[in-house]
Motif scaffolding. Structure first.
Motif, PDB file in Angstrom:
ATOM      1  N   SER A  13     -26.432  28.192 -24.725  1.00  0.00           N
ATOM      2  CA  SER A  13     -27.136  28.583 -25.999  1.00  0.00           C
ATOM      3  C   SER A  13     -27.020  30.175 -26.300  1.00  0.00           C
ATOM      4  O   SER A  13     -26.678  30.514 -27.107  1.00  0.00           O
ATOM      5  N   TYR A  14     -27.470  30.635 -24.844  1.00  0.00           N
ATOM      6  CA  TYR A  14     -27.331  32.225 -25.071  1.00  0.00           C
ATOM      7  C   TYR A  14     -26.016  32.699 -25.465  1.00  0.00           C
ATOM      8  O   TYR A  14     -25.912  33.740 -26.074  1.00  0.00           O
ATOM      9  N   VAL A  15     -24.907  32.039 -24.925  1.00  0.00           N
ATOM     10  CA  VAL A  15     -23.622  32.638 -24.771  1.00  0.00           C
ATOM     11  C   VAL A  15     -23.021  32.432 -26.154  1.00  0.00           C
ATOM     12  O   VAL A  15     -22.405  33.264 -26.876  1.00  0.00           O
ATOM     13  N   SER A  16     -23.573  31.197 -27.034  1.00  0.00           N
ATOM     14  CA  SER A  16     -23.291  31.114 -28.113  1.00  0.00           C
ATOM     15  C   SER A  16     -23.726  32.092 -29.046  1.00  0.00           C
ATOM     16  O   SER A  16     -23.007  32.390 -29.943  1.00  0.00           O
ATOM     17  N   LEU A  17     -24.912  32.410 -28.985  1.00  0.00           N
ATOM     18  CA  LEU A  17     -25.279  33.635 -29.479  1.00  0.00           C
ATOM     19  C   LEU A  17     -24.661  34.811 -29.393  1.00  0.00           C
ATOM     20  O   LEU A  17     -24.463  35.467 -30.454  1.00  0.00           O
ATOM     21  N   TYR A  86     -36.356  32.040 -36.682  1.00  0.00           N
ATOM     22  CA  TYR A  86     -34.916  31.740 -37.371  1.00  0.00           C
ATOM     23  C   TYR A  86     -33.783  32.526 -37.412  1.00  0.00           C
ATOM     24  O   TYR A  86     -32.481  32.350 -37.874  1.00  0.00           O
ATOM     25  N   ASN A  87     -34.047  33.858 -36.927  1.00  0.00           N
ATOM     26  CA  ASN A  87     -33.061  34.998 -37.046  1.00  0.00           C
ATOM     27  C   ASN A  87     -32.350  34.897 -35.728  1.00  0.00           C
ATOM     28  O   ASN A  87     -32.796  35.269 -34.801  1.00  0.00           O
ATOM     29  N   LEU A  88     -31.022  34.419 -35.885  1.00  0.00           N
ATOM     30  CA  LEU A  88     -30.147  34.484 -34.444  1.00  0.00           C
ATOM     31  C   LEU A  88     -30.048  35.754 -34.033  1.00  0.00           C
ATOM     32  O   LEU A  88     -29.766  35.952 -32.978  1.00  0.00           O
ATOM     33  N   GLY A  95     -33.324  38.651 -26.479  1.00  0.00           N
ATOM     34  CA  GLY A  95     -33.004  38.052 -25.055  1.00  0.00           C
ATOM     35  C   GLY A  95     -33.505  36.393 -25.202  1.00  0.00           C
ATOM     36  O   GLY A  95     -33.440  36.021 -24.045  1.00  0.00           O
ATOM     37  N   LEU A  96     -33.650  35.822 -26.224  1.00  0.00           N
ATOM     38  CA  LEU A  96     -34.046  34.665 -26.342  1.00  0.00           C
ATOM     39  C   LEU A  96     -32.861  33.754 -26.711  1.00  0.00           C
ATOM     40  O   LEU A  96     -32.022  33.908 -27.456  1.00  0.00           O
TER      41      LEU A  96
END
Length: 354
Positions: A13-17, A86-88, A95-96
């Motif tokens: 998920s972090y990589v996708s962000l 909600y803010n990506l 770092g979330l």
């Protein structure tokens, strides 16, 4: 006990962000610099957190979230937590991952208290200044100082007699009463002082913020908050100059409020050439031809206008025109962190924007 910076289960998920944030987004270089500074402070964070007990919010995330609040003029911690839901972009900067739970506003505020107790804001600011020095952005000879009014989080009605003789009726209607800092104090923020910035302005419960700027690129290299008094600006300027890490003779630009014999003498005693604007309104200036005849004096006065950008950003973007914190130490903590945030934005503009 410090929480883990990232969870292994949320790696994808972090990589996708990371992929979702544009490569040219202005927060990317700021996050890179912030991470570099936080890495240097990692050992300091370990000292603040116990090895046992309930896991705490990682201090790196706390500081990143606090910086976002300053960058984007977010009024409160509650609104900041709402944005993080909600803010990506905000989640990526802090770092979330997309699956990580957001903290409750009260939990966030409670964990921030540990950073305040450890004076992390000033250490973070010092590392940001060192970052600018490594990039050859700082002057080590020419500086400017200025002060700005920060309205306290206290109302005029809280300004009550120290002897306890006030009443609810007199607190609501104090017209015609003689009130001063010697006889009255705020019941909401006892360290705030009634202060009038100009002769014709309104007296407000306030603090004074002080900024020391280097003249090459207009970066803040020193700052503090003091109680609002008629001598605070000059006393703080002396202290900020004495903390400069240089043994060379330097120049210090300042406005007319600093044109007093005591201040000029104190500067010269510290091997500082005072490039103070002359105040000749009904009096003689403490700055004479020994200083004004040099070309550097005019150049310092011309560069002095740059320092106005720093308090303007701190008060209008970082929303410290009226602080939401009580007590000088807390206001000082937020003011110094706001200076660090300003420097990060300024360094990004100087080094990464073409």
């Amino acid at each position: 006990m410090r929480g883990e910076e990232t969870s292994q289960g949320a790696m994808f998920s972090y990589v996708s962000l990371e992929e979702r944030v544009p490569a040219e987004h202005p927060l990317r270089p700021i996050r890179e610099m912030t991470n570099e500074v936080l890495t240097r402070l990692s050992g300091r964070f370990d000292e603040l957190y116990a090895r046992v007990g309930r896991p705490s919010i990682p201090p790196e995330r706390l500081l990143r979230a606090q910086l976002l609040q300053l960058f984007y003029s977010i009024r409160s911690e509650r609104l900041l937590m709402e944005q993080l839901e909600y803010n990506l972009l905000f989640r990526w900067f802090v770092g979330l991952s997309m699956d990580d739970a957001v903290w409750a506003p009260t939990v966030y505020s409670k964990n921030r208290e540990r950073l305040l107790e450890g004076d992390i804001a000033r250490e973070f600011f010092a590392e940001v200044v060192e970052l600018a020095r490594q990039r050859s952005l700082l002057s080590d000879e020419h500086f400017t100082v200025d002060g700005t009014l920060i309205e306290a989080w206290a109302s005029q009605k809280s300004f009550q007699p120290k002897d306890g003789s006030g009443s609810p009726a007199t607190s609501r209607d104090f017209r015609g009463q003689k009130r001063s800092n010697e006889t009255h104090a705020s019941t909401t923020d006892p360290e705030a002082r009634l202060y009038r910035r100009t002769h014709h302005g309104e007296a407000k419960l306030s603090y004074l913020g002080h900024v020391l700027m280097e003249n090459r690129h207009g970066l803040a290299v020193g700052g503090c908050v003091t109680q609002a008094t008629g001598f605070a600006e000059r006393e703080a300027a002396v202290g900020l100059v004495e903390e400069l890490p240089t043994s060379r003779q330097v120049t210090l630009g300042a406005d007319k409020a600093y044109d007093t014999r005591d201040f000029v003498a104190a500067m010269r005693a510290n091997d500082v050439t005072p490039h103070v604007a002359q105040n000749t309104t009904g009096r003689s200036s403490a700055i004479d031809g020994r200083t004004t005849r040099h070309d550097g004096y005019a150049k310092s006065l011309a560069r002095r206008v740059m320092i106005e950008c720093i308090p303007a950003w701190v008060k209008n973007v970082a929303l410290l025109r009226k602080t939401k914190h009580r007590g000088r130490e807390r206001v000082d903590w937020m003011f110094v962190l706001a200076l660090a945030a300003y420097d990060l934005v300024r360094i990004r503009n100087l080094c990464y924007v073409t």
